[in-house]
Write an enzyme that holds these catalytic residues in place. Structure first.
Site, PDB file in Angstrom:
ATOM      1  N   SER B 150      -8.925  -1.621 -81.250  1.00  0.00           N
ATOM      2  CA  SER B 150      -9.061  -0.868 -79.995  1.00  0.00           C
ATOM      3  C   SER B 150     -10.501  -0.361 -79.842  1.00  0.00           C
ATOM      4  O   SER B 150     -11.417  -1.174 -79.766  1.00  0.00           O
ATOM      5  CB  SER B 150      -8.016   0.262 -79.957  1.00  0.00           C
ATOM      6  OG  SER B 150      -7.903   0.790 -78.653  1.00  0.00           O
ATOM      7  N   GLU B 168      -8.827  -4.083 -58.912  1.00  0.00           N
ATOM      8  CA  GLU B 168      -9.815  -4.363 -57.862  1.00  0.00           C
ATOM      9  C   GLU B 168     -10.434  -5.728 -58.116  1.00  0.00           C
ATOM     10  O   GLU B 168     -10.400  -6.235 -59.225  1.00  0.00           O
ATOM     11  CB  GLU B 168     -10.952  -3.327 -57.907  1.00  0.00           C
ATOM     12  CG  GLU B 168     -10.533  -1.931 -57.523  1.00  0.00           C
ATOM     13  CD  GLU B 168     -11.689  -0.937 -57.717  1.00  0.00           C
ATOM     14  OE1 GLU B 168     -12.862  -1.341 -57.652  1.00  0.00           O
ATOM     15  OE2 GLU B 168     -11.392   0.241 -57.942  1.00  0.00           O
ATOM     16  N   HIS B 192      -6.794  -4.347 -75.572  1.00  0.00           N
ATOM     17  CA  HIS B 192      -5.559  -4.118 -74.786  1.00  0.00           C
ATOM     18  C   HIS B 192      -5.652  -4.986 -73.537  1.00  0.00           C
ATOM     19  O   HIS B 192      -5.352  -4.529 -72.430  1.00  0.00           O
ATOM     20  CB  HIS B 192      -5.426  -2.642 -74.366  1.00  0.00           C
ATOM     21  CG  HIS B 192      -5.451  -1.651 -75.485  1.00  0.00           C
ATOM     22  ND1 HIS B 192      -4.341  -1.354 -76.246  1.00  0.00           N
ATOM     23  CD2 HIS B 192      -6.460  -0.879 -75.979  1.00  0.00           C
ATOM     24  CE1 HIS B 192      -4.663  -0.424 -77.156  1.00  0.00           C
ATOM     25  NE2 HIS B 192      -5.937  -0.137 -77.014  1.00  0.00           N
TER      26      HIS B 192
END
Lengths: 289, 289
Positions: B150, B168, B192
């Protein structure tokens, strides 16, 4: 007013004729949520490609569960722009799509607009009906302009994304495929694309059909296809092209339903306003194309 | 030394030995949320590459705001696997990263594990410190194995994604860039990846730095880099490679902060379990590579 619109108005004396000779037909594939209030650029372009003040437009709201309301909304928009004739073809069962009076409206119109809603509903009502066959023929002959937004965009390909998920690695169960209306058979369309994070689901669809071209269209964005296969982008967002022509490996056929997919050597283009791409040559418009 | 610094000398008589000759070091870049309970394949592979029962592992939990808890969690995991020595380097201010005793632990360890949390916090505490320089040197010499999950994965490149948005079209303001720890300078990592719908943000990062390679890693998935630049995928999801080497056009330098970006001719690979890719040759391992 753009010059081309003035020219089209000057030619409006050809009343009662078909599409004005100077008007190029096109297919507008719209990613949903197109501007209906301010500049309305995409809808205005559709209106222009239908012949502007000579436009006779058929609105097909059958994807929606509120067809009367959504149909009326588009009527108001195109009426406001000055269309000569507007009609909502509010088809709610397949028998209506055999109605000869509706078919004759399609014979005489200069453009067809398919609204949003549920693409399975739209295909369920219209696939393989005489009315849709008439639309397809006239589109293919370049006699009318066609637009579809959201669900109306999803149905454009032969293979259609009926639904799916997001937030997972690409995998077979992430996308539900069905058969679309096949108006641009070689593409698989996904809409509300980056807005709803649909890259992984479109990639999963492309893995299943690597002979097709994946096209993801953002909201208030349009991929406008000319008759020669040229696509041009307009609107606020991007059009994503996923071209698997050089795909060197996928495990799609062996993978379990939820196994992550491999897809090696995809070519991906992100296109924004004014960018052009040739559907058949599969290249961006540049000196190399 | 803070109380939370844990030292376990399970076989302290072997103190001072280095990595067993037969163990190949590697860098494991993990997309977060790796399995810590069941098969623990990724963590077990890290453990193996640290020398298995000869492993002396430094855990750096500094990305986290709860470093003691997260550090202890990894201590328990690697202790359970049989590591010879484990120590949490609970660095909470930059002065600690100059502590010669901690540096000498890095001198003697066989592996370093960087936990999740906030990548800006991790870089803020460790970038350009003597301790991190020692880690980098030993990794580059192939003397130790390094893993980051991560936030600990995000810091691997020279350019680092510090944060950003989703939902977006790719655009400059969709991603916040910062400087990472540069352990694998040529890559820009996002973690992720499909789980949090980060394709558009990684593409926006690649548009800003087209000389780099974008690598998106899903949860419980690892891109393991060998010393020769070979990357191999393990775990439950996919590793997405965005290779802009053939980028023929981007409007990145002219676009406003929220304008949609064009990116023409990206090469994209979706890799799943066992797939291999050569970082320097930029090709998948096949007869052509």
């Amino acid at each position: 007013m753009p010059k081309s619109h003035i020219m089209l108005q000057l030619e409006s004396q050809h009343h009662g004729t078909r599409m004005p000779q100077s008007t190029k037909t096109a297919i507008l594939v719209i990613g949903g949520a197109e501007d209906k209030v301010h500049g309305r650029e995409i809808l205005h372009t559709f209106f222009g490609r239908c012949g502007s003040v000579d436009a006779r437009i058929a609105i097909i709201p059958s994807a929606s569960r509120e067809p009367a309301i959504i149909g009326e909304r588009y009527v108001n928009i195109f009426q406001d722009m000055g269309a000569k004739e507007l009609r909502v073809l509010d088809i709610r069962d397949r028998a209506q799509a055999e109605d000869s009076e509706l078919q004759s409206y399609i014979e005489d119109c200069t453009g067809v607009f398919m609204t949003g809603g549920d693409q399975l509903r739209l295909c369920g009502l219209l696939a393989d009906t005489p009315l849709m066959e008439k639309v397809r023929q006239r589109v293919q002959q370049g006699e009318i302009t066609l637009a579809g937004t959201s669900a109306g965009a999803a149905v454009m390909g032969h293979h259609m994304i009926a639904g799916g998920g997001s937030g997972e690695s690409p995998n077979r169960s992430l996308v539900d495929m069905a058969t679309g209306l096949g108006l641009i058979p070689e593409i698989i369309v996904d809409q509300h694309f980056h807005n709803r994070n649909r890259m992984a689901r479109l990639m999963s669809a492309v893995a299943a059909h690597p002979e097709r071209l994946g096209i993801g269209i953002d909201e208030d964005t349009c991929a406008m296809f000319e008759r020669d296969g040229m696509l041009q982008v307009m609107g606020k967002g991007t059009v994503t092209i996923i071209d698997p022509a050089e795909l060197s490996y996928t495990n799609h056929n062996e993978a379990g339903a939820t196994d992550p997919l491999s897809l090696h050597n995809l070519r991906v283009h992100i296109l924004s306003y004014g960018d052009r791409y040739h559907l058949h040559k599969r290249c961006l418009i540049s000196p190399d194309c």
